[in-house]
Scaffold this motif. Structure first.
Motif, PDB file in Angstrom:
ATOM      1  N   LYS A 419       0.852  -1.332  -0.078  1.00 43.20           N
ATOM      2  CA  LYS A 419       0.048   0.144   0.036  1.00 43.20           C
ATOM      3  C   LYS A 419       0.766   1.400  -0.033  1.00 43.20           C
ATOM      4  N   LYS A 420       1.848   1.355   0.825  1.00 46.24           N
ATOM      5  CA  LYS A 420       2.739   2.423   0.835  1.00 46.24           C
ATOM      6  C   LYS A 420       3.386   2.545  -0.374  1.00 46.24           C
ATOM      7  N   ALA A 421       4.125   1.580  -1.065  1.00 46.72           N
ATOM      8  CA  ALA A 421       4.660   1.788  -2.305  1.00 46.72           C
ATOM      9  C   ALA A 421       3.718   2.292  -3.400  1.00 46.72           C
ATOM     10  N   TYR A 422       2.654   1.993  -3.225  1.00 40.92           N
ATOM     11  CA  TYR A 422       1.417   2.795  -4.383  1.00 40.92           C
ATOM     12  C   TYR A 422       1.165   4.147  -3.985  1.00 40.92           C
ATOM     13  N   LEU A 423       1.075   4.394  -2.737  1.00 38.45           N
ATOM     14  CA  LEU A 423       0.905   5.814  -2.413  1.00 38.45           C
ATOM     15  C   LEU A 423       2.058   6.398  -2.681  1.00 38.45           C
ATOM     16  N   ASP A 424       3.153   6.345  -2.570  1.00 34.91           N
ATOM     17  CA  ASP A 424       4.483   6.858  -2.746  1.00 34.91           C
ATOM     18  C   ASP A 424       4.594   7.166  -4.161  1.00 34.91           C
ATOM     19  N   THR A 425       4.048   6.318  -5.087  1.00 35.51           N
ATOM     20  CA  THR A 425       4.115   6.755  -6.614  1.00 35.51           C
ATOM     21  C   THR A 425       3.012   7.175  -6.985  1.00 35.51           C
ATOM     22  N   HIS A 426       2.073   7.358  -6.193  1.00 38.88           N
ATOM     23  CA  HIS A 426       0.680   8.338  -6.738  1.00 38.88           C
ATOM     24  C   HIS A 426       0.207   8.937  -5.525  1.00 38.88           C
ATOM     25  N   PRO A 427       1.187  10.139  -5.266  1.00 38.71           N
ATOM     26  CA  PRO A 427       0.812  11.109  -4.076  1.00 38.71           C
ATOM     27  C   PRO A 427      -0.300  11.649  -4.133  1.00 38.71           C
ATOM     28  N   LEU A 428      -1.081  11.850  -5.098  1.00 46.62           N
ATOM     29  CA  LEU A 428      -2.516  12.299  -5.135  1.00 46.62           C
ATOM     30  C   LEU A 428      -3.580  11.660  -4.500  1.00 46.62           C
ATOM     31  N   GLU A 435      -8.063   2.231  -0.842  1.00 48.73           N
ATOM     32  CA  GLU A 435      -8.823   1.199  -0.536  1.00 48.73           C
ATOM     33  C   GLU A 435     -10.148   0.933  -1.285  1.00 48.73           C
ATOM     34  N   MET A 436     -10.525   2.054  -2.073  1.00 43.62           N
ATOM     35  CA  MET A 436     -11.716   1.749  -2.781  1.00 43.62           C
ATOM     36  C   MET A 436     -10.949   1.317  -4.175  1.00 43.62           C
ATOM     37  N   LEU A 437      -9.789   1.663  -4.600  1.00 45.19           N
ATOM     38  CA  LEU A 437      -9.250   0.941  -5.690  1.00 45.19           C
ATOM     39  C   LEU A 437      -8.947  -0.502  -5.441  1.00 45.19           C
ATOM     40  N   PHE A 438      -8.571  -0.877  -4.312  1.00 41.90           N
ATOM     41  CA  PHE A 438      -8.128  -2.172  -4.222  1.00 41.90           C
ATOM     42  C   PHE A 438      -8.636  -2.700  -3.099  1.00 41.90           C
ATOM     43  N   ASP A 440      -9.452  -5.447  -1.795  1.00 39.22           N
ATOM     44  CA  ASP A 440      -8.931  -6.526  -1.103  1.00 39.22           C
ATOM     45  C   ASP A 440      -7.558  -6.459  -0.837  1.00 39.22           C
ATOM     46  N   TRP A 441      -7.032  -5.159  -0.576  1.00 35.91           N
ATOM     47  CA  TRP A 441      -5.596  -4.971  -0.315  1.00 35.91           C
ATOM     48  C   TRP A 441      -5.239  -5.653   1.070  1.00 35.91           C
ATOM     49  N   ASN A 442      -6.321  -6.004   2.106  1.00 33.74           N
ATOM     50  CA  ASN A 442      -5.869  -6.231   3.354  1.00 33.74           C
ATOM     51  C   ASN A 442      -6.714  -7.579   3.460  1.00 33.74           C
ATOM     52  N   LYS A 443      -7.138  -8.151   2.360  1.00 31.94           N
ATOM     53  CA  LYS A 443      -7.930  -9.312   2.590  1.00 31.94           C
ATOM     54  C   LYS A 443      -7.130 -10.471   2.315  1.00 31.94           C
ATOM     55  N   ALA A 444      -7.257 -11.632   3.295  1.00 35.51           N
ATOM     56  CA  ALA A 444      -6.617 -12.931   2.914  1.00 35.51           C
ATOM     57  C   ALA A 444      -7.712 -14.087   2.946  1.00 35.51           C
ATOM     58  N   ILE A 445      -7.462 -14.995   2.023  1.00 38.87           N
ATOM     59  CA  ILE A 445      -8.299 -16.044   1.848  1.00 38.87           C
ATOM     60  C   ILE A 445      -7.880 -17.446   2.228  1.00 38.87           C
ATOM     61  N   ILE A 446      -8.836 -18.124   2.822  1.00 39.11           N
ATOM     62  CA  ILE A 446      -8.275 -19.382   3.253  1.00 39.11           C
ATOM     63  C   ILE A 446      -8.874 -20.595   2.464  1.00 39.11           C
ATOM     64  N   VAL A 447      -7.910 -21.532   1.874  1.00 41.97           N
ATOM     65  CA  VAL A 447      -8.191 -22.484   0.859  1.00 41.97           C
ATOM     66  C   VAL A 447      -8.015 -23.847   1.353  1.00 41.97           C
TER      67      VAL A 447
END
Length: 497
Positions: A419-428, A435-438, A440-447
């Motif tokens: 998340k931080k890497a994306y925000l650093d390259t997209h400062p606006l 979190e709207m764009l992604f 599932d950014w903090n979601k994990a799935i059990i399979v």
């Protein structure tokens, strides 16, 4: 001349289990000395969960599933069919032509008989049910370069040979020909499919049976038998074996074996005498993990949707597919601890016991994988294995009645850094917009998964993780944003400045 005997291997699964104490009280005094200048603290966070429906998954199991059952949980019918290729044995040789006794009037090789045998050890349902399956010849092999899903139909996608070899047999998984006191649940049983009818190949050549066709391909060019790819492309592309009648049982086919019988002449030494002797020969070609085996699952996914919408619990259900998705509290864990180290982050999820006990309840998934939800498809498509940094294996504990993931701290760090890497390259872009764009950014799935291990330098190493294509099902407690039944226990450490 060397003759090969085929031994059915018994495959075993090993499990890697990472654990952590259930309590964190006194952790500071137990881990540090006052002179170490290290502060240790602990917090507990709520985890929300939901059920997600995946109607088709990558089918890469080493086991084929054959049969049709009625799911006792949903009332839906589930059908298993599978495709298999065959592997010639290394350095395979038929007898030299002048030694072969199974020949026709013109001296051409002739198989005495031919069969396909489906070996199974694990089954589900009523083993006395009368079932029917049909073997279908394929016109082309499935490719290792392609990704096939559990919904893939060889019939509908042009993989079956028009007017090719077919053979149907009726069977029950309980072999009544074996005396009851001699039946052993831990040994391989089999379904026999004879292939002794006349066979015509794709070029219009006719043979007394399929085995004769295979033998003549060998004498035509032994290189066709040098490896599985050459065999599939030049001799036998494989078979699609489908359940065509009967309801009530499902067999887990571990090995599919093509057997061809013939006679040949050899020498037998008795004392000081050497005599020509007639030997019965058998050539065996096995469908194993080294060649492609793909299961096709047919079921009513509309019924699974109603289970996915049940908010009182979440599900793990295979072959495909209800899975549990967790919302990991990444931001909450970091808040106020930006300069601290997250030493451990432990998750335990309880299973909900069945309210009605039955001999036909689906078994509990024994091995599960936790991984980022965004990487669900790529993990299996790229044939990855659990690395215990962002993907983790856990096994069901009957004593705890649930699944433990002992330390997923590295997964929290991975999600945060991404998340931080994306925000650093997209400062606006704001946190909320990210979190709207992604979502599932903090979601994990059990399979639920199947695992295989290899021995490397004397150690057992996880070598394969694939979707569990067998019949399993369980309910898990439902997690919520507050007062959740699913908790994450986190331990932090920091140095005094």
């Amino acid at each position: 001349m060397s003759m090969k005997k085929y031994i059915v291997p018994l495959l075993s699964l090993s499990f890697l289990y990472v654990s952590c104490d259930d309590t964190t009280e006194g952790v500071g005094s137990s881990l540090t000395d006052i002179n170490d200048n290290i502060n240790v603290s602990a917090k507990v966070f709520d985890i929300a969960s939901e059920t997600v429906l995946i109607d088709s998954v990558i089918s890469r199991s080493g086991t084929g599933y054959l049969g049709k059952i009625k799911d006792p949980e949903t009332g839906a019918y589930i059908t298993g069919n599978y495709t298999t290729q065959f592997r010639p044995l290394d350095n395979y040789e038929y007898p030299q032509m002048d030694k072969l006794l199974s020949v026709d009037d013109e001296g051409n090789p002739v198989a005495d008989s031919c069969e396909v045998v489906l070996f199974y050890i694990n089954t589900y349902g009523d083993s006395t049910c009368s079932m029917k399956c049909t073997l279908n010849e394929m016109v082309k092999p499935m490719s290792e370069k392609e990704t096939y899903y559990s919904s893939f139909s060889p019939r509908e996608n042009g993989y079956l040979r028009e007017n090719g070899l077919t053979k149907s047999v009726t069977y029950s998984l309980l072999d009544f020909s074996i005396p009851e006191d001699e039946r052993d649940d831990d040994t391989y049983k089999s379904i026999l499919i004879p292939l002794n009818q006349a066979y015509t190949d794709k070029d219009g050549n006719t043979y007394n049976n399929y085995g004769t066709y295979v033998m003549r391909k060998y004498y035509e060019n032994p290189k066709y038998f040098s490896n599985p790819l050459a065999f599939a492309n030049n001799v036998c592309p494989g078979f699609f074996i489908e359940s065509t009648n009967g309801i009530g049982s499902m067999a887990n086919i571990a090995i599919t074996q093509l057997n061809i019988y013939f006679k040949y002449k050899g020498e037998k030494v008795t004392g000081t005498e050497t005599k020509d002797t007639v030997y019965a020969g058998i050539s065996c070609f096995a469908g194993t993990e080294e060649v492609i085996q793909k299961t096709q699952i047919i079921q009513d996914h509309s019924i699974l949707e109603s289970l996915a919408n049940d908010k009182t619990c979440t599900y793990l259900k295979t072959p495909s597919g209800l899975y549990t998705k967790l919302a990991l509290p990444v931001s909450e864990v970091e808040k106020g601890h930006e300069s601290d180290t997250i030493n451990t982050a432990r998750i335990f999820i309880s299973r909900i016991n069945n309210t009605e006990l039955s001999d036909f309840n689906l078994p509990v998934p024994q091995t599960v994988l936790l991984l980022p939800a965004e990487e669900f498809d790529s993990f299996f498509a790229n044939k990855e294995v659990a690395d215990y940094r962002k993907s983790f294996i856990s096994t069901y504990s009957s004593s705890d009645n649930g699944y433990t993931f002992g330390n997923v701290a590295s997964l929290l760090t991975y999600m945060s850094k991404k998340k931080k890497a994306y925000l650093d390259t997209h400062p606006l872009t704001s946190d909320a917009e990210y979190e709207m764009l992604f979502p599932d950014w903090n979601k994990a799935i059990i399979v639920p998964v199947e695992t295989s291990y290899s021995t490397v330098n004397g150690s057992s190493v996880l070598s394969r993780v694939s979707h569990n294509m067998s019949l399993t099902s369980t309910r898990l407690v439902s997690g919520t944003k507050t007062d959740s039944k699913i908790k994450m226990s986190v331990i932090y450490s920091s140095f005094d400045k």
